[in-house]
Design an enzyme around this catalytic site. Structure first.
Site, PDB file in Angstrom:
ATOM      1  N   SER A  72      51.418  30.422  33.283  1.00 21.81           N
ATOM      2  CA  SER A  72      51.573  28.819  32.220  1.00 21.81           C
ATOM      3  C   SER A  72      52.313  29.553  30.456  1.00 21.81           C
ATOM      4  O   SER A  72      52.307  30.986  30.991  1.00 21.81           O
ATOM      5  CB  SER A  72      49.824  28.840  31.883  1.00 21.81           C
TER       6      SER A  72
HETATM    7  N1  SAH Z   1      46.540  29.543  34.594  1.00 20.95           N
HETATM    8  C1  SAH Z   1      47.479  30.073  36.171  1.00 20.95           C
HETATM    9  C2  SAH Z   1      48.060  28.578  37.200  1.00 20.95           C
HETATM   10  C3  SAH Z   1      48.559  29.265  37.359  1.00 20.95           C
HETATM   11  S1  SAH Z   1      49.485  26.918  38.146  1.00 20.95           S
HETATM   12  C4  SAH Z   1      48.012  31.548  35.977  1.00 20.95           C
HETATM   13  O1  SAH Z   1      48.851  31.508  34.325  1.00 20.95           O
HETATM   14  O2  SAH Z   1      48.771  31.649  36.571  1.00 20.95           O
HETATM   15  C5  SAH Z   1      48.220  26.283  38.337  1.00 20.95           C
HETATM   16  C6  SAH Z   1      47.433  26.601  39.865  1.00 20.95           C
HETATM   17  O3  SAH Z   1      46.342  25.662  40.252  1.00 20.95           O
HETATM   18  C7  SAH Z   1      47.763  26.886  40.665  1.00 20.95           C
HETATM   19  O4  SAH Z   1      48.026  27.996  41.462  1.00 20.95           O
HETATM   20  C8  SAH Z   1      47.720  25.922  41.655  1.00 20.95           C
HETATM   21  O5  SAH Z   1      47.267  26.311  43.414  1.00 20.95           O
HETATM   22  C9  SAH Z   1      46.491  25.558  41.762  1.00 20.95           C
HETATM   23  N2  SAH Z   1      45.031  24.265  41.453  1.00 20.95           N
HETATM   24  C10 SAH Z   1      45.193  23.042  41.971  1.00 20.95           C
HETATM   25  N3  SAH Z   1      45.164  22.520  41.900  1.00 20.95           N
HETATM   26  C11 SAH Z   1      43.605  22.866  42.798  1.00 20.95           C
HETATM   27  C12 SAH Z   1      42.530  22.318  42.595  1.00 20.95           C
HETATM   28  N4  SAH Z   1      41.588  21.180  42.758  1.00 20.95           N
HETATM   29  N5  SAH Z   1      41.413  23.578  43.275  1.00 20.95           N
HETATM   30  C13 SAH Z   1      42.104  24.825  43.196  1.00 20.95           C
HETATM   31  N6  SAH Z   1      43.123  25.247  42.230  1.00 20.95           N
HETATM   32  C14 SAH Z   1      44.473  24.206  41.775  1.00 20.95           C
END
Ligand code: SAH
Length: 221
Positions: A72
């Protein structure tokens, strides 16, 4: 870390000056909470992306982390953390979407315990290693679909979703403590960030701003 030790690592662009510039930018965009700004200043974001992207880690932008996902944008991490922290003390926090583990590392500074769920195993494993290397021990990572939250550890003082579902999953609301806050992007094309606070009477929903997140998906990968 000072500039010379950073230079010794061969990543001069991650110097304190570069980080300070990011903090100034976040302040200009309206992030006010001093502790949140300090957390962003001190958590080494360059360790949460591949080496080839490390030189861009202190730009205020989302970056690819593989598997069609992104780390993010620092502004959004700061804003969401601020929204959770403002509402009162955080004992137990749930994060949906560990991704790189960066937001998790920030949350770990504000909560006693952070539970973080990720549905892509490969991302979770990398995040686990990074958090361990940084000696962040108050984080529990689970390989799980976050659509149903984490019933057995509820209630939570804060829940943060790092991916956007079309609608608020009702389980997440049910897993909030009274006074607890859910910070979550909602929508498909047109996404909106909300903070939903559980009160004695029900739920109070505040619109925060328009945002752009990766989609929330169900099932494991
Ligand atoms: N805060 C993280 C954001 C990663 S992007 C960072 O800064 O690195 C969002 C993440 O949510 C992805 O890795 C994706 O695989 C995960 N995600 C999406 N839907 C999800 C779900 N239902 N349960 C768990 N993880 C999920």
């Amino acid at each position: 870390m000072n500039d010379s030790s950073v230079a010794a690592n061969g990543i001069g662009m991650t110097s304190q000056r570069t980080r300070d510039r990011l903090i100034t930018r976040l302040q200009e965009q309206g992030v006010r909470n001093f502790e949140v700004l300090e957390a962003i200043r001190s958590v080494p974001r360059h360790l949460f992306v591949d080496e080839a992207l490390a030189h861009r880690a202190y730009e205020d932008t989302a970056l690819p982390i593989g598997h069609n996902q992104t780390i993010s944008q620092p502004f959004i991490v700061a804003r969401m953390t601020e929204l959770l922290v403002e509402g009162g003390p955080l004992e137990r926090v749930l994060e949906i979407g560990t991704g790189s583990g960066y937001q998790t590392a920030i949350l770990a500074r504000f909560a006693k315990e952070v539970y973080s769920l990720e549905r892509i195993k490969a991302l979770q494993e990398k995040a686990r290693k990074r958090l361990r290397d940084l000696r962040i021990h108050n984080v529990i990572l689970r390989y799980a679909d976050g659509s149903v939250g984490l019933e057995e550890m509820a209630p939570f003082d804060g829940i943060l979703a790092a991916a956007a579902p079309a609608e608020v999953p009702p389980e997440l609301l049910q897993q909030l403590a009274i006074g607890g806050r859910l910070v979550i992007p909602i929508g498909e094309q047109d996404q909106k960030l909300y903070r939903i606070t559980r009160t004695e009477e029900g739920f109070q929903r505040e619109f925060i701003e328009h945002v752009r997140f990766v989609p929330f998906r169900s099932g494991l990968r």
